[in-house]
Design an enzyme around this catalytic site. Structure first.
Site, PDB file in Angstrom:
ATOM      1  N   SER A 127       0.784  -1.237   0.064  1.00 26.51           N
ATOM      2  CA  SER A 127      -0.008  -0.032   0.106  1.00 26.51           C
ATOM      3  C   SER A 127       0.778   1.322   0.020  1.00 26.51           C
ATOM      4  CB  SER A 127      -0.648  -0.064   1.260  1.00 26.51           C
ATOM      5  OG  SER A 127      -1.478   1.263   1.573  1.00 26.51           O
ATOM      6  N   GLU A 129       0.371   3.885   1.839  1.00 21.68           N
ATOM      7  CA  GLU A 129       0.377   3.985   3.278  1.00 21.68           C
ATOM      8  C   GLU A 129       1.736   3.883   3.641  1.00 21.68           C
ATOM      9  OE1 GLU A 129      -2.107   5.886   4.870  1.00 21.68           O
ATOM     10  OE2 GLU A 129      -1.370   5.915   6.824  1.00 21.68           O
ATOM     11  N   TYR A 153      -1.467   0.865  10.671  1.00 22.25           N
ATOM     12  CA  TYR A 153      -1.811   0.138   9.351  1.00 22.25           C
ATOM     13  C   TYR A 153      -0.139   0.016   8.664  1.00 22.25           C
ATOM     14  CZ  TYR A 153      -3.594  -0.587   4.562  1.00 22.25           C
ATOM     15  OH  TYR A 153      -3.795  -1.107   3.312  1.00 22.25           O
TER      16      TYR A 153
END
Ligand code: F7E
Length: 323
Positions: A127, A129, A153
């Site tokens: 991801s 992120e 996360y």
């Protein structure tokens, strides 16, 4: 000819449902892992189109025997590891669970893969992120941009990413990472910002509510359509060399731009309806994302079909049929 067999963890999520449809169209035998939920209808609510053609198996990313059993039974040719606790803000509330699922879960499925079907191909849902607030000087995140995650996360996804890379190098596995930037659709959970804005704006237009409570409106994201991104997953896994790719549109918009587009499409002024609520702010925010998908474009010939605007139009149309 025998059909190719795919195993999708997280099949009941947005991407799992689109990927299963895409693979069925390519004549794959599709298997997926689902968790037991007390409201049984929610287990496969996104799989209505395909449920008669796919095979689901109960399991959990933290339940190693269940992963071993499913991988042994299915003997997949391709494994797509999409299972995750996918909500970044909620990961601050349940950091331990997030790390167990999104990081240790990757290790668990990699071990089952390495021990049972080492000739299979493996895709990991990595991801954007993971980049946190790192941005290259030209305002883009690329494969060489440092990973400095700013959420539980993101931290978990970095470990998963590194494990997949390490297993590829150490054991010669065909294990790939797709670093996907935000991707949305009508099937997106309604507590992610795109679907929250679209659904609430359509409800405001219909007179069902009057206000939309949001957190940080200044953060910027590179938003694409999930349908385009599951195609990229399949291309990544089926590229002759196991590798890493960024999947993004290369365009960035703020949460404010998103509100402006959606509300004005409905002849509304977002300023009259949007209010800030600190409940939706994060202890640490990722401010800006804009991915460089040039490697996926050049090597895989992947091109997204949807733009920011046509993605949102698709979501608006969907919610209009629901009021
Ligand atoms: O937030 C801001 C929020 O929750 C986007 C996941 O798929 O993409 C997703 O993670 C932005 C953030 O997605 C609200 O602060 C403002 O800056 O839709 P989101 P995300 O956190 O970017 C990555 C690539 C993943 O891998 C993740 O799994 O919108 N924002 N107000 C809000 N966000 C939410 N959810 N709700 C608000 O009220």
């Amino acid at each position: 000819m025998t059909k190719k067999r795919a195993l999708i963890t997280g099949i009941s999520g947005q991407d799992g449902s689109y990927l299963s449809e895409y693979l069925l169209d390519l004549d794959y035998e599709v298997h997926g892992i689902i968790r037991r939920l007390s409201v049984a209808e929610n287990q496969d609510s996104r799989l209505k189109e395909t449920c008669s053609n796919i095979e689901t198996h109960y399991g959990d990313m933290s339940d190693i025997p269940s992963l071993t059993r499913v991988v042994s039974e299915v003997k997949p040719d391709e494994i797509y590891n999409l299972a995750a606790m996918s909500h970044v803000r909620i990961s601050f509330d349940i950091p331990h669970y997030t790390i167990q699922t999104n990081a240790m879960g990757v290790l668990n499925i990699l071990e089952a893969y390495r021990n049972i079907v080492p000739k299979a191909k493996f895709y990991q849902a990595s991801s954007s992120e993971m980049f946190g607030n790192s941005v290259d000087e030209d305002g883009v995140q690329r494969l060489t941009t440092p990973m400095t995650p700013v959420s539980p996360y993101g931290c978990a996804k970095v470990l998963g990413f590194n494990l997949v890379r390490h297993y590829r190098h150490a054991y010669g596995l065909h294990a790939c990472n797709g670093i996907l930037f935000n991707h949305e659709s009508p099937r997106r959970g309604a507590n992610f910002v795109t679907n929250k804005v679209v659904k609430t704006a359509v409800h405001i237009k219909a007179g069902l509510t009057d206000k939309l409570e949001l957190g940080n409106m200044d953060s910027k994201r590179d938003w694409g359509h999930s349908k385009d991104y599951v195609r990229a997953m399949h291309m990544i896994v089926n590229h002759d060399v196991p590798d890493e790719f960024i999947v993004a549109t290369g365009q960035t918009n703020s949460v404010r731009d998103l509100c402006e587009y959606v509300f004005s499409k409905l002849d509304l002024d977002y300023k009259e309806h949007v209010v800030q609520n600190s409940k939706f702010m994060r202890p640490e925010e990722l401010n800006y994302l804009k991915g460089d998908p040039s490697k996926a474009r050049e090597v895989l010939k992947w091109e997204p079909e949807y733009t920011f605007e046509t993605l949102l139009d698709d979501m608006i149309e969907y919610w209009q049929t629901k009021v």
